[in-house]
Design a protein around this motif. Sequence first.
Motif, PDB file in Angstrom:
ATOM      1  N   ALA A 584       0.831  -1.209   0.000  1.00  0.00           N
ATOM      2  CA  ALA A 584       0.000   0.000   0.000  1.00  0.00           C
ATOM      3  C   ALA A 584       0.862   1.254   0.000  1.00  0.00           C
ATOM      4  O   ALA A 584       0.581   2.215  -0.723  1.00  0.00           O
ATOM      5  N   GLY A 585       1.921   1.248   0.810  1.00  0.00           N
ATOM      6  CA  GLY A 585       2.799   2.416   0.864  1.00  0.00           C
ATOM      7  C   GLY A 585       3.436   2.728  -0.472  1.00  0.00           C
ATOM      8  O   GLY A 585       3.516   3.895  -0.881  1.00  0.00           O
ATOM      9  N   MET A 586       3.894   1.688  -1.175  1.00  0.00           N
ATOM     10  CA  MET A 586       4.500   1.904  -2.488  1.00  0.00           C
ATOM     11  C   MET A 586       3.475   2.420  -3.489  1.00  0.00           C
ATOM     12  O   MET A 586       3.758   3.337  -4.273  1.00  0.00           O
ATOM     13  N   ILE A 587       2.276   1.855  -3.482  1.00  0.00           N
ATOM     14  CA  ILE A 587       1.239   2.320  -4.404  1.00  0.00           C
ATOM     15  C   ILE A 587       0.859   3.762  -4.094  1.00  0.00           C
ATOM     16  O   ILE A 587       0.669   4.577  -5.006  1.00  0.00           O
ATOM     17  N   ILE A 642      -5.415   0.971  12.858  1.00  0.00           N
ATOM     18  CA  ILE A 642      -4.540   1.521  11.817  1.00  0.00           C
ATOM     19  C   ILE A 642      -4.862   0.883  10.465  1.00  0.00           C
ATOM     20  O   ILE A 642      -4.877   1.560   9.431  1.00  0.00           O
ATOM     21  N   GLU A 643      -5.123  -0.413  10.478  1.00  0.00           N
ATOM     22  CA  GLU A 643      -5.523  -1.090   9.245  1.00  0.00           C
ATOM     23  C   GLU A 643      -6.787  -0.453   8.660  1.00  0.00           C
ATOM     24  O   GLU A 643      -6.883  -0.208   7.452  1.00  0.00           O
ATOM     25  N   PHE A 644      -7.738  -0.168   9.522  1.00  0.00           N
ATOM     26  CA  PHE A 644      -8.991   0.439   9.074  1.00  0.00           C
ATOM     27  C   PHE A 644      -8.735   1.838   8.515  1.00  0.00           C
ATOM     28  O   PHE A 644      -9.345   2.236   7.512  1.00  0.00           O
ATOM     29  N   ALA A 645      -7.829   2.587   9.134  1.00  0.00           N
ATOM     30  CA  ALA A 645      -7.486   3.923   8.639  1.00  0.00           C
ATOM     31  C   ALA A 645      -6.848   3.848   7.253  1.00  0.00           C
ATOM     32  O   ALA A 645      -7.111   4.693   6.379  1.00  0.00           O
ATOM     33  N   LEU A 646      -6.030   2.831   7.011  1.00  0.00           N
ATOM     34  CA  LEU A 646      -5.421   2.646   5.692  1.00  0.00           C
ATOM     35  C   LEU A 646      -6.482   2.317   4.641  1.00  0.00           C
ATOM     36  O   LEU A 646      -6.378   2.755   3.487  1.00  0.00           O
ATOM     37  N   VAL A 647      -7.483   1.552   5.027  1.00  0.00           N
ATOM     38  CA  VAL A 647      -8.586   1.254   4.107  1.00  0.00           C
ATOM     39  C   VAL A 647      -9.307   2.538   3.713  1.00  0.00           C
ATOM     40  O   VAL A 647      -9.583   2.786   2.538  1.00  0.00           O
ATOM     41  N   LEU A 687       0.502   6.915   8.496  1.00  0.00           N
ATOM     42  CA  LEU A 687      -0.196   5.649   8.708  1.00  0.00           C
ATOM     43  C   LEU A 687       0.769   4.469   8.604  1.00  0.00           C
ATOM     44  O   LEU A 687       0.709   3.534   9.421  1.00  0.00           O
ATOM     45  N   ILE A 688       1.644   4.508   7.610  1.00  0.00           N
ATOM     46  CA  ILE A 688       2.612   3.416   7.434  1.00  0.00           C
ATOM     47  C   ILE A 688       3.573   3.370   8.616  1.00  0.00           C
ATOM     48  O   ILE A 688       3.868   2.313   9.173  1.00  0.00           O
ATOM     49  N   GLY A 689       4.099   4.558   8.989  1.00  0.00           N
ATOM     50  CA  GLY A 689       5.091   4.616  10.060  1.00  0.00           C
ATOM     51  C   GLY A 689       4.557   4.222  11.417  1.00  0.00           C
ATOM     52  O   GLY A 689       5.274   3.635  12.239  1.00  0.00           O
ATOM     53  N   LEU A 746      -7.222  -0.827  -1.511  1.00  0.00           N
ATOM     54  CA  LEU A 746      -8.293  -0.987  -0.522  1.00  0.00           C
ATOM     55  C   LEU A 746      -8.601  -2.461  -0.295  1.00  0.00           C
ATOM     56  O   LEU A 746      -8.756  -2.904   0.850  1.00  0.00           O
ATOM     57  N   MET A 747      -8.656  -3.243  -1.378  1.00  0.00           N
ATOM     58  CA  MET A 747      -8.945  -4.668  -1.249  1.00  0.00           C
ATOM     59  C   MET A 747      -7.826  -5.394  -0.506  1.00  0.00           C
ATOM     60  O   MET A 747      -8.087  -6.281   0.322  1.00  0.00           O
ATOM     61  N   PHE A 748      -6.574  -5.044  -0.790  1.00  0.00           N
ATOM     62  CA  PHE A 748      -5.443  -5.649  -0.085  1.00  0.00           C
ATOM     63  C   PHE A 748      -5.564  -5.401   1.417  1.00  0.00           C
ATOM     64  O   PHE A 748      -5.381  -6.299   2.241  1.00  0.00           O
ATOM     65  N   LYS A 749      -5.849  -4.135   1.771  1.00  0.00           N
ATOM     66  CA  LYS A 749      -5.909  -3.790   3.185  1.00  0.00           C
ATOM     67  C   LYS A 749      -7.153  -4.357   3.863  1.00  0.00           C
ATOM     68  O   LYS A 749      -7.126  -4.664   5.052  1.00  0.00           O
ATOM     69  N   VAL A 750      -8.243  -4.526   3.148  1.00  0.00           N
ATOM     70  CA  VAL A 750      -9.417  -5.192   3.713  1.00  0.00           C
ATOM     71  C   VAL A 750      -9.072  -6.639   4.058  1.00  0.00           C
ATOM     72  O   VAL A 750      -9.451  -7.155   5.127  1.00  0.00           O
ATOM     73  N   CYS A 751      -8.336  -7.294   3.166  1.00  0.00           N
ATOM     74  CA  CYS A 751      -7.924  -8.685   3.425  1.00  0.00           C
ATOM     75  C   CYS A 751      -7.019  -8.773   4.648  1.00  0.00           C
ATOM     76  O   CYS A 751      -7.192  -9.658   5.505  1.00  0.00           O
TER      77      CYS A 751
END
Length: 775
Positions: A584-587, A642-647, A687-689, A746-751
């Motif tokens: 996610a960070g790279m994208i 944090i996962e939810f925030a990334l989504v 968020l990543i950090g 979003l799909m990656f982070k939902v998983c």
Amino acid sequence: MKKNLILALLIMGFSGIVAQILLLRELLITFYGNELSIGIILANWLILEAFGCFFIGKRAEWVKKPIQGFIILQLIFSLSLPFAVYLIRIFKEVIGYTAGEGLGLIPMLYSSFLILSLVSITHGALFTFGCKIYSLYSKKQGAKSIGKVYIYETLGTIAGGVAFTYLLIPYFHSVQIALSIALLNLILCVFLSGSFWHKKISNKILGCVSVIFTVFVAYILFSPKADEIHNLSIKHQWKGQELVHYQNSIYGNIVVTRRAEQYTFFSDGIPIITSPYPDITFVEEFVHLPMLFHPEPKEVLIISGGAGGVINEILKHPVERIDYVELDPLLLEVIEKFPTSLTKTELNHKKVNIKYTDGQLFVKRTSNKYDLVLLGLSNPSDLQVNRLFTKEFFSLVKEKLKEDGILVITLPGSLSYLGEELRNLNRCILNTLKNIFPHLKIIPGDGTNLFLSSKSETISLIDEKEIIQRLNERNLEVNLLTPAHIEYKLHPRWLNWFIKSLEQGTEKINQDFQPSGLFYSLSYWNALFSPSVRKLFQWFEKVNLRLFVIILSIFTGIFLLIRLRIKKLHRASIPICIVFTGFAGMIFDLVLIFTFQILYGYVFLWIGLLVTAFMVGVAVGGMIMTSLLERIKRDLISFVRIEFALVLFSGILPIIFLLFHPYLDRPVIYILLQIIFLVLSFISGLLIGSQFPLANKIYLKNSLKIGRTAGLLYSADLLGGWIGGLIGGVVLLPVLGLLKTCMVVLMFKVCSLIIVATSSRKYVTSFPKPSLGMK
């Protein structure tokens, strides 16, 4: 010793970001400014850092003197950086490519991998060694010590990004910058080794080696040798041609070569202008055919490629005004530094108005209306050029045309055979033109296809007889464009053949935030220079959201089922989530970089600022989370949040750009959006950090080894970034576009959210309770 170590960690971060951006810029020049290669370059950097961090860095656990290993790694990093800069400039000669010859995807992949290897591997290993050393010399243990190292490195990264953009690039060339970073690290090696010179003979040898290399690099840097190496490497890069000018601008790299009295001006390695003897066949067809299709051309706009023949041919018509802009305004200044009789006549003519600004921005802001707009770029080969071949840009041009006005563009062509890649490229841009303009005239050619687009039906009704009549009436002095040649070019059989050849082509249109034209251009490029990957690109074209839904659903389902049977697999949940976070960070990085280039065109300058803003966010997130680690009792619940925030961020990111994009012509929005780019980079980094220190705390419940835990999770983060870099730059953004790419994230982070959330009760119980001692 602790203060010395903190300084070492800061310098590690400073040196890493400068090395990364420096080598990225140099490789971009070699790869002809193709921004899609950014993903490949960053992916290779990350996977090599992951290798160094995990496979070499884990040796820090059993090395008796990890400070010695740290110094040795710094020595290798210091010496390999200047070598990598030199290698980038000569490697095409080494592998048998000539100056100006294109590179396909596979050569980009393996060449950048090999060039970056020593620099990236050693820098990755330094992180793990730094974590081990810091835990030994400080009172902080476990996740908190890893978090501190992460923060110190990130603070150094921030300083490096700012210094590179505002202090190094404006005043020093790449060789000087690489040598300066090498000298800084070598001085640090001397500084660190000085405290134990009195001990074993191996320590004294290490200290002496550091001093010798420090003196050697300092001599090269502060003597004319640095300039000599710089000039020699450039000559190798342009072997076989007389190089007379080399300069980096905020848009890219500009080079001028000379052969006898002939000058050729290159932008990112691609020839743009030739003077005083241009390609007369192309120039006359590009200028006179469209001008003759217009009954009375008075005002003309040229976007790129006007000097060196085009303006001279336009002036043969009864025009009253010519506005001329380049994508890179510095190119015009360089042309004026190397004048020829042709360019002097063109640029100093009273009817010619030179605009030193970005071509796209000029079209957005000008109030002028034109009879003809000529786009002097013939292939949407990168994002900077592709933004002039999109539905949005064509719509802008349409508003700036008079009633009988004509937009003129060219694309690669052939009168004998159109391969699948060339067919799709032409069909994609033709679809885009048809979406905006009601009337088109296509003039196929052997090498170049000419597309004339207009609001007026007149352009479709004119035949070759009327064109020849206008040629005679205007009494044009031409070499090639005779009546016979006009009849040949406009013969119906060529158009019929061309239209029939495009019947099986794509139905897609080219848009700013879904650059399909760029993807087909890249496919065409690779068909020419790396035909072995043609089938791979054909498969890439079929990628869609449904494919990712299926793959991620299957992966998540299988993992959850196996985890029910194998309890120890619960401990893999955190590394998997970190892999997805790295992806996610790279994208996020690529989305911000690519979108900035689409909207502004000078990411070559801003890439350092965007990366720095991201790292500022990483530092702040890491500091906040590290300071809260001891107070956080429900680790996994915080991790899930944090996962939810990334989504949420994945879904909001594209919407912001879609909202602001239509108003970019307004000065306030133009500046405000640049600030928003930095803010979004900061938030993504935040968020990543914030997740990394928390992940270390959770995983350390299963492991007592600081170095191994730091190496595993840092490598997982880099592995995810590597995957994101490879598929994000070449597949996701060009094929799916901005919105759908963010939906994939979003799909990656939902998983990963599902994986962590469902393991929240069992995760801790699957680990043995550790003692407080360190091994």
